[in-house]
Design an enzyme around this catalytic site. Sequence first.
Site, short mmCIF file in Angstrom:
data_model
loop_
_atom_site.label_atom_id
_atom_site.label_comp_id
_atom_site.label_asym_id
_atom_site.label_seq_id
_atom_site.Cartn_x
_atom_site.Cartn_y
_atom_site.Cartn_z
N LYS A 1 49.17 38.14 22.91
CA LYS A 1 49.72 39.11 23.85
C LYS A 1 49.10 38.79 25.21
CE LYS A 1 48.86 42.66 26.19
NZ LYS A 1 49.74 42.56 27.33
N GLU B 1 31.69 45.94 38.49
CA GLU B 1 32.50 44.75 38.76
C GLU B 1 33.65 45.13 39.68
OE1 GLU B 1 34.87 42.95 35.51
OE2 GLU B 1 34.00 41.06 36.15
N CYS C 1 35.43 36.39 36.12
CA CYS C 1 34.30 37.14 35.56
C CYS C 1 32.98 36.46 35.92
CB CYS C 1 34.45 37.30 34.06
SG CYS C 1 34.61 35.74 33.23
N GLU D 1 35.09 39.09 25.66
CA GLU D 1 34.48 38.51 26.87
C GLU D 1 34.94 39.40 28.02
OE1 GLU D 1 33.49 36.94 30.06
OE2 GLU D 1 35.34 35.84 29.73
N1 LIG Z 1 36.41 39.37 32.26
C1 LIG Z 1 37.50 39.01 32.88
O1 LIG Z 1 37.75 37.84 32.97
C2 LIG Z 1 38.45 40.02 33.39
C3 LIG Z 1 38.00 41.24 33.83
N2 LIG Z 1 38.88 42.13 34.30
C4 LIG Z 1 38.37 43.42 34.80
O2 LIG Z 1 39.25 44.43 34.44
C5 LIG Z 1 39.74 45.13 35.56
C6 LIG Z 1 41.15 45.58 35.30
O3 LIG Z 1 42.00 44.49 35.02
P1 LIG Z 1 43.12 44.64 33.91
O4 LIG Z 1 44.13 43.57 34.00
O5 LIG Z 1 43.66 46.02 33.96
O6 LIG Z 1 42.26 44.38 32.57
P2 LIG Z 1 42.57 44.88 31.13
O7 LIG Z 1 41.34 44.83 30.33
O8 LIG Z 1 43.33 46.16 31.18
O9 LIG Z 1 43.61 43.76 30.59
C7 LIG Z 1 43.27 42.62 29.84
C8 LIG Z 1 44.26 42.47 28.68
O10 LIG Z 1 44.12 43.59 27.79
C9 LIG Z 1 45.38 44.24 27.62
N3 LIG Z 1 45.16 45.66 27.37
C10 LIG Z 1 45.21 46.69 28.27
N4 LIG Z 1 44.98 47.86 27.64
C11 LIG Z 1 44.78 47.58 26.34
C12 LIG Z 1 44.48 48.37 25.18
N5 LIG Z 1 44.36 49.70 25.26
N6 LIG Z 1 44.30 47.75 24.00
C13 LIG Z 1 44.41 46.40 23.91
N7 LIG Z 1 44.72 45.60 24.96
C14 LIG Z 1 44.89 46.18 26.16
C15 LIG Z 1 46.11 43.92 28.91
O11 LIG Z 1 47.50 44.13 28.78
P3 LIG Z 1 48.40 44.47 30.08
O12 LIG Z 1 48.32 43.29 30.97
O13 LIG Z 1 49.74 44.66 29.52
O14 LIG Z 1 47.80 45.69 30.70
C16 LIG Z 1 45.72 42.47 29.11
O15 LIG Z 1 46.48 41.64 28.26
C17 LIG Z 1 39.57 44.14 36.69
O16 LIG Z 1 39.48 44.77 37.91
C18 LIG Z 1 38.30 43.45 36.30
O17 LIG Z 1 37.20 44.22 36.69
C19 LIG Z 1 40.22 41.85 34.32
C20 LIG Z 1 40.72 40.67 33.90
C21 LIG Z 1 39.84 39.63 33.42
O1 LIG Z 2 34.87 30.63 35.61
C1 LIG Z 2 35.65 30.25 34.74
O2 LIG Z 2 36.10 29.12 34.70
C2 LIG Z 2 36.09 31.18 33.66
C3 LIG Z 2 35.92 32.57 34.06
C4 LIG Z 2 36.48 33.51 33.08
O3 LIG Z 2 36.46 33.31 31.91
C5 LIG Z 2 37.08 34.74 33.55
O4 LIG Z 2 37.07 35.01 34.75
O5 LIG Z 2 37.62 35.46 32.71
#
Ligand SMILES: NC(=O)C1=CN([C@@H]2O[C@H](COP(=O)(O)OP(=O)(O)OC[C@H]3O[C@@H](n4cnc5c(N)ncnc54)[C@H](OP(=O)(O)O)[C@@H]3O)[C@@H](O)[C@H]2O)C=CC1
Ligand SMILES: O=C(O)CCC(=O)C(=O)O
Length: 481
Positions: free
Chosen positions: A173, A383, A282, A248
Amino acid sequence: MKTYSNYIAGKWSPSASGKTKEIINPATQEVVGSAQVSTTEDLDAAVNAATEARFSWAKLSGAARGDYLYKVANLIEARLDEIAQTMTEEMGKTFPEAKGETARGVAILRYYAGEGLRKIGDVIPSTDNEAFMFTKRVPLGVVGIITPWNFPVAIPIWKMAPALIYGNTIIIKPASETAITAAKVIECFHEAGIPEGVVNMVTGPGSVIGNGIVNHPGITGISFTGSDTVGREIAKGAVARGAKFQLEMGGKNPVIIAADADLDKAVEGTISGAFRSTGQKCTATSRVLVHSSIKDAFTDKLLSAMEDIKIGNGMEDGVWMGPCSSEAQMETVLSYIEKGKEEGAKLIHGGNRLTDSEYGKGFFVEPTIFDDVDSKMQIAQEEIFGPVIALIPFDDIEEAFNLANDTPFGLSASIYTENIGAMLQFIDQVDAGLVRINAETAGVELQAPFGGMKQSSSHSREQGEAAIEFYTSIKTVFVKG
Ligand SMILES: NC(=O)C1=CN([C@@H]2O[C@H](COP(=O)(O)OP(=O)(O)OC[C@H]3O[C@@H](n4cnc5c(N)ncnc54)[C@H](OP(=O)(O)O)[C@@H]3O)[C@@H](O)[C@H]2O)C=CC1
Ligand SMILES: O=C(O)CCC(=O)C(=O)O
């Protein structure tokens, strides 16, 4: 504008809901295309397909599974520019970065294709000298993969490739914002002739499809990258039904600029770590801990280098930083900038949304620097996931190490210093899964373990040889004639 379908049991099919959602280019607000808004009925169909395929896929030799991954790698490589352009259009990172990421996806596939020929167990001497005892790694079964929008090719591939090579079937997904990039990657699996049901993709809201994966009894393992909030819910759901999970999540990554740092290198690493991909990694640098004795010199150099950052549509030549990935993400970033001002941090660069003609239609925020930040402020603890950094002064190196560890996260940390003693102390004392010396906080290599400490991950590691730990179970076998 094309509408993309789900991929279930080897076929492209629309959702049972009959609904689709448009995906918007964050640089222009133009529609990139549409993806399915799926239901749990679609997810059930995908789980059934993956369940039916699991034994025949697991029965293939690792080499045969690897051959499919090599084919997928070649197909993605042939479409590299097209896939990268879609990524830039969906989430805004610059075209050169998107091409680099897509090439990384190709390299990850080739790395794991080779894993199909490596060992999957050990011989262990039994206390019974007439018996033969060994371990054998076996697949989990059906694995659910939930991915974010910030690395729309690399993250799905660094989860799918090991899942598949070790014999699992999968349902992915992807993030709703980057569903078309994901669909194009899945098209390459289809063109490579991957057997039906082995790879399935269901797009739709995280609250329905993501949550559905977490709670589906037919899914044995769940791998997630995304926010801290969603990660915690996934952990609860997985524990409640005994599923294996891997998370992660976020980071609040510090760079320490010691008194003896090479300031030019430190400035370059700070800018690259903090503002590439608009800070939406991240592993991005978000806290800059600077020794008081060189703070003015470092800050002057930093501010002067900031002038070279060209902001704009990531498809245009020479653009170094694109927009935030969505309006919601931009609003989050702007709200943190307001919070920083209210908390009393000193805004010394940027801080605004860009609205002049060329920027007016996109979600552009200036790269932003706060000075004199206190470690307890929200902008130093949470973050932000955008182009915002906090400068925090320190007077001695122990204080810097304590500041580096003063957040709930522990993903990546770096130090600029020439002092080998300080380097060694940093390696031992910093609570971070990635420790980087005289290098920016971002920078992940596909053959090395990747993951964080504290709240940044479920304490597991992805990529490299570490991936086998999540995507397999160990059977200990005792044989006696
Ligand atoms: N560690 C990282 O690399 C990341 C961190 N983030 C952090 O998260 C914040 C918000 O970003 P966001 O895109 O909303 O991140 P989310 O955690 O909401 O989204 C990541 C994935 O999880 C899905 N998801 C959302 N809600 C659920 C749920 N209840 N159960 C299972 N899966 C779910 C999302 O689907 P859908 O897209 O359909 O909502 C997407 O595929 C950012 O500002 C950042 O701080 C975000 C992205 C990556
Ligand atoms: O820095 C990268 O290449 C990977 C970072 C990462 O996994 C993320 O932002 O979710």
